[in-house]
Design a protein around this motif. Structure first.
Motif, PDB file in Angstrom:
ATOM      1  N   ASP A   1       0.830  -1.203   0.000  1.00 50.62           N
ATOM      2  CA  ASP A   1       0.000   0.000   0.000  1.00 50.62           C
ATOM      3  C   ASP A   1       0.869   1.259   0.000  1.00 50.62           C
ATOM      4  OD1 ASP A   1      -2.031  -1.784   0.165  1.00 50.62           O
ATOM      5  OD2 ASP A   1      -2.454  -1.452   2.295  1.00 50.62           O
ATOM      6  N   ALA A   2       1.895   1.257   0.851  1.00 47.06           N
ATOM      7  CA  ALA A   2       2.731   2.456   0.980  1.00 47.06           C
ATOM      8  C   ALA A   2       3.510   2.714  -0.308  1.00 47.06           C
ATOM      9  CB  ALA A   2       3.688   2.301   2.162  1.00 47.06           C
ATOM     10  N   VAL A   3       4.064   1.662  -0.902  1.00 50.81           N
ATOM     11  CA  VAL A   3       4.882   1.873  -2.093  1.00 50.81           C
ATOM     12  C   VAL A   3       3.986   2.288  -3.270  1.00 50.81           C
ATOM     13  CG1 VAL A   3       5.085  -0.379  -3.268  1.00 50.81           C
ATOM     14  CG2 VAL A   3       7.091   1.026  -2.973  1.00 50.81           C
ATOM     15  N   SER A   4       2.780   1.744  -3.334  1.00 51.37           N
ATOM     16  CA  SER A   4       1.860   2.154  -4.398  1.00 51.37           C
ATOM     17  C   SER A   4       1.497   3.623  -4.238  1.00 51.37           C
ATOM     18  CB  SER A   4       0.573   1.332  -4.365  1.00 51.37           C
ATOM     19  OG  SER A   4       0.837  -0.025  -4.283  1.00 51.37           O
ATOM     20  N   LEU A   5       1.279   3.998  -2.980  1.00 53.95           N
ATOM     21  CA  LEU A   5       0.944   5.391  -2.686  1.00 53.95           C
ATOM     22  C   LEU A   5       2.069   6.302  -3.166  1.00 53.95           C
ATOM     23  CD1 LEU A   5      -1.422   6.665  -1.151  1.00 53.95           C
ATOM     24  CD2 LEU A   5       0.000   6.692   0.900  1.00 53.95           C
ATOM     25  N   TYR A   6       3.306   5.885  -2.880  1.00 48.09           N
ATOM     26  CA  TYR A   6       4.446   6.711  -3.266  1.00 48.09           C
ATOM     27  C   TYR A   6       4.589   6.785  -4.787  1.00 48.09           C
ATOM     28  CZ  TYR A   6       9.150   8.282  -4.171  1.00 48.09           C
ATOM     29  OH  TYR A   6      10.225   8.965  -4.676  1.00 48.09           O
ATOM     30  N   VAL A   7       4.506   5.613  -5.450  1.00 49.61           N
ATOM     31  CA  VAL A   7       4.660   5.609  -6.914  1.00 49.61           C
ATOM     32  C   VAL A   7       3.594   6.515  -7.546  1.00 49.61           C
ATOM     33  CG1 VAL A   7       4.576   4.179  -8.998  1.00 49.61           C
ATOM     34  CG2 VAL A   7       5.765   3.343  -6.978  1.00 49.61           C
ATOM     35  N   GLY A   8       2.398   6.498  -6.953  1.00 48.79           N
ATOM     36  CA  GLY A   8       1.329   7.343  -7.459  1.00 48.79           C
ATOM     37  C   GLY A   8       1.635   8.834  -7.379  1.00 48.79           C
ATOM     38  N   THR A   9       2.543   9.207  -6.468  1.00 47.25           N
ATOM     39  CA  THR A   9       2.873  10.630  -6.332  1.00 47.25           C
ATOM     40  C   THR A   9       4.057  11.040  -7.199  1.00 47.25           C
ATOM     41  OG1 THR A   9       4.473  10.279  -4.552  1.00 47.25           O
ATOM     42  CG2 THR A   9       2.177  10.593  -3.890  1.00 47.25           C
ATOM     43  N   MET A  10       4.707  10.077  -7.845  1.00 42.21           N
ATOM     44  CA  MET A  10       5.911  10.415  -8.628  1.00 42.21           C
ATOM     45  C   MET A  10       5.510  11.155  -9.892  1.00 42.21           C
ATOM     46  SD  MET A  10       7.937   6.822  -8.260  1.00 42.21           S
ATOM     47  CE  MET A  10       9.617   7.238  -8.655  1.00 42.21           C
ATOM     48  N   ARG A  11       6.354  12.110 -10.299  1.00 44.38           N
ATOM     49  CA  ARG A  11       6.029  12.863 -11.509  1.00 44.38           C
ATOM     50  C   ARG A  11       6.304  12.010 -12.734  1.00 44.38           C
ATOM     51  NH1 ARG A  11       7.876  17.804 -13.214  1.00 44.38           N
ATOM     52  NH2 ARG A  11       9.941  17.445 -12.317  1.00 44.38           N
ATOM     53  N   PRO A  12       5.366  11.980 -13.721  1.00 42.28           N
ATOM     54  CA  PRO A  12       5.563  11.148 -14.912  1.00 42.28           C
ATOM     55  C   PRO A  12       6.861  11.512 -15.628  1.00 42.28           C
ATOM     56  CG  PRO A  12       3.383  12.149 -14.906  1.00 42.28           C
ATOM     57  CD  PRO A  12       4.132  12.742 -13.763  1.00 42.28           C
ATOM     58  N   VAL A  13       7.500  10.502 -16.203  1.00 42.28           N
ATOM     59  CA  VAL A  13       8.740  10.754 -16.921  1.00 42.28           C
ATOM     60  C   VAL A  13       8.544  10.590 -18.429  1.00 42.28           C
ATOM     61  CG1 VAL A  13      11.177  10.174 -17.091  1.00 42.28           C
ATOM     62  CG2 VAL A  13       9.996   9.897 -14.921  1.00 42.28           C
TER      63      VAL A  13
END
Ligand SMILES: [Cu+2]
Lengths: 220, 229
Positions: free
Chosen positions: B121-133
């Motif tokens: 859950d936590a890692v998905s949450l973080y990946v969701g906040t990453m800026r698209p590349v």
């Protein structure tokens, strides 16, 4: 000894256990003796008021005996180990029994995948069954396996069979096993192959003929 | 006299040194994941970031742009719900457990190396906040014009702009690299992905990939997707 920790599950497992127990037993005996001797000498010749340490060159025959006699005895033990090891090597690597079925085992970072011959018993045909992470075999049949790698070095290790064979990219390495007990057991990778090495595990399901037939029927 | 004493101290140095090495190794093992990140029930992006840099960054890279040499796509910009579904699929062997899924078999153990559900859950949450590349296109020979016709079938789920649709379970297609998208279409078509009986969402995508005649069609449609960025 070792068989009480990991049950032997193939025809050659008892032979390999014997050699391991032999080596282990001898090492334990000589190692124990050496350590006991070491501490005894430490205690026997401990520091004493007014006693000067003796200088020994190590060439005195009555002292050299302490090295020579165990040395010759250990060489005898080595010869015995070599004799039994060659015998076991012959049984596992040279004296290959007639093969009942084939298995293709493919290692990659970080999984084991398997190709079974399927209902027709022939490898490379349309009814082959391909699986990831699980290998299905039948008890009391001799299997010839071919190992391949899709990337780096791996090692196909089935502890219950006492089987461990390196997988080398670019090569097709063959071997055999003959399971003697039914059940589900571990397959692991025994060669460092990258970050996922430690969890590069699979299961081998050794089935009775009925279970195996049922699996074959359901797999296609 | 002093000679004897120094021999004694050498005799004791070895086991003490041994214990010290054990201690140091033990201490280093403990530092892999900072204790602050260990506390369960902390499903925060901060914790996700720690987990990401420990478990994911080596392939997907710190900024999430991926690495073609190991087949790892850019995942920065993928929505949290999709990252989580895919991680769960990998963990359960719904994705990445097929004989021919070379890259998926590589990703699956990585998903399993997350110790707990809260970590997913936590890692998905973080990946969701990453800026698209959105890495630059690299696949040659795709005909975006023909692709735009093919893409009309895809719009129902992935949207006319290719930004995805959570209700359909369809991810955006505008943040992954083109080589990855082509490869996934091939996997769907050949039953390497989406064929597991438990893969309900993948099952809706599979026939769409099967509708693409060949690899050229896949390159064409992906060529069009690249124009949507
Ligand atoms: Cu390996």
């Amino acid at each position: 000894m070792i068989e009480s920790l990991v049950q032997p599950g193939s025809t050659f497992a008892p032979d390999i256990d014997f050699v391991i127990n032999l080596v282990g037993g001898l090492v334990f005996f000589w190692g124990g003796l050496t350590v006991a001797m070491f501490f005894w000498l430490l205690w026997r010749y401990r520091y004493r008021e007014g006693v000067k340490a003796l200088y020994v060159t190590g060439n005195e025959p009555e002292l050299k005996r302490w090295i020579n006699i165990p040395h010759y005895l250990i060489i005898l033990c080595d010869l015995a180990i070599i004799g039994f090891a060659v015998q076991t090597w012959y049984k596992v690597k040279q004296d290959i029994p007639p093969v009942d079925d084939e298995i293709r085992v493919v290692g990659q970072q970080w999984a084991w995948t398997f190709q079974h011959t399927g209902p027709d018993g022939k490898m490379g045909t349309d009814d082959d069954i391909k699986t990831a992470d699980v290998l299905h075999v039948e008890v009391d049949k001799t299997y010839q396996f071919t190992l391949e790698s899709r990337d780096v070095l791996h090692s196909f290790s089935v502890p219950i069979f006492r089987l461990k064979q390196d997988v080398i990219p670019g090569r097709e390495i063959q071997g055999w096993f003959h399971p003697t007990v039914a059940g589900a057991f571990d397959i692991q990778c025994a060669e460092m192959c990258g970050i996922g090495h430690g969890i590069m595990a699979a299961r081998i399901i050794v089935e009775t003929p009925e279970q195996h037939a049922a699996w074959l029927a359901g797999a296609k | 006299m002093s000679n004897v004493a120094s021999r004694w101290s050498v005799g004791w140095a070895a086991p003490i040194l041994g214990l010290a090495i054990f201690g140091i190794v033990g201490a280093c093992r403990g530092t892999t994941i900072p204790a602050s990140a260990r506390s369960a029930d902390a499903v925060t992006p901060e914790r996700g970031e720690v987990l990401y840099s420990n478990y994911c960054a080596q392939c997907h890279k710190a900024d999430g742009h991926g690495q073609e040499s190991v087949g790892a796509p850019s995942i920065a910009g993928l929505p949290q719900w999709y990252v989580k579904t895919q991680l769960m699929n990998f963990r359960q062997g719904i994705r990445g457990a097929h004989f021919d899924d070379i890259e998926g078999l590589r990703m699956r153990p990585m998903s399993l190396s997350l110790p707990a559900q809260e970590d997913v859950d936590a890692v998905s949450l973080y990946v969701g906040t990453m800026r698209p590349v959105a890495p630059a296109p690299s696949v040659q020979g795709g005909d975006a014009g023909h692709g735009s016709q093919l893409f009309t079938t895809c719009q129902a789920c992935h949207g006319t702009d290719g930004k995805g649709n959570e209700a359909m379970g369809a991810p955006p297609l505008t943040v992954q690299p083109d080589w990855y998208l082509v490869r996934q279409l091939g996997k769907f078509k050949n039953g390497v992905r989406g064929a597991d009986p438990r893969d309900v969402k993948g099952a809706t995508m599979r026939p769409m990939a099967q509708g693409l005649a060949d690899e050229q069609a896949m390159k064409d449609v992906v060529g069009h997707v690249m124009t949507l960025r």
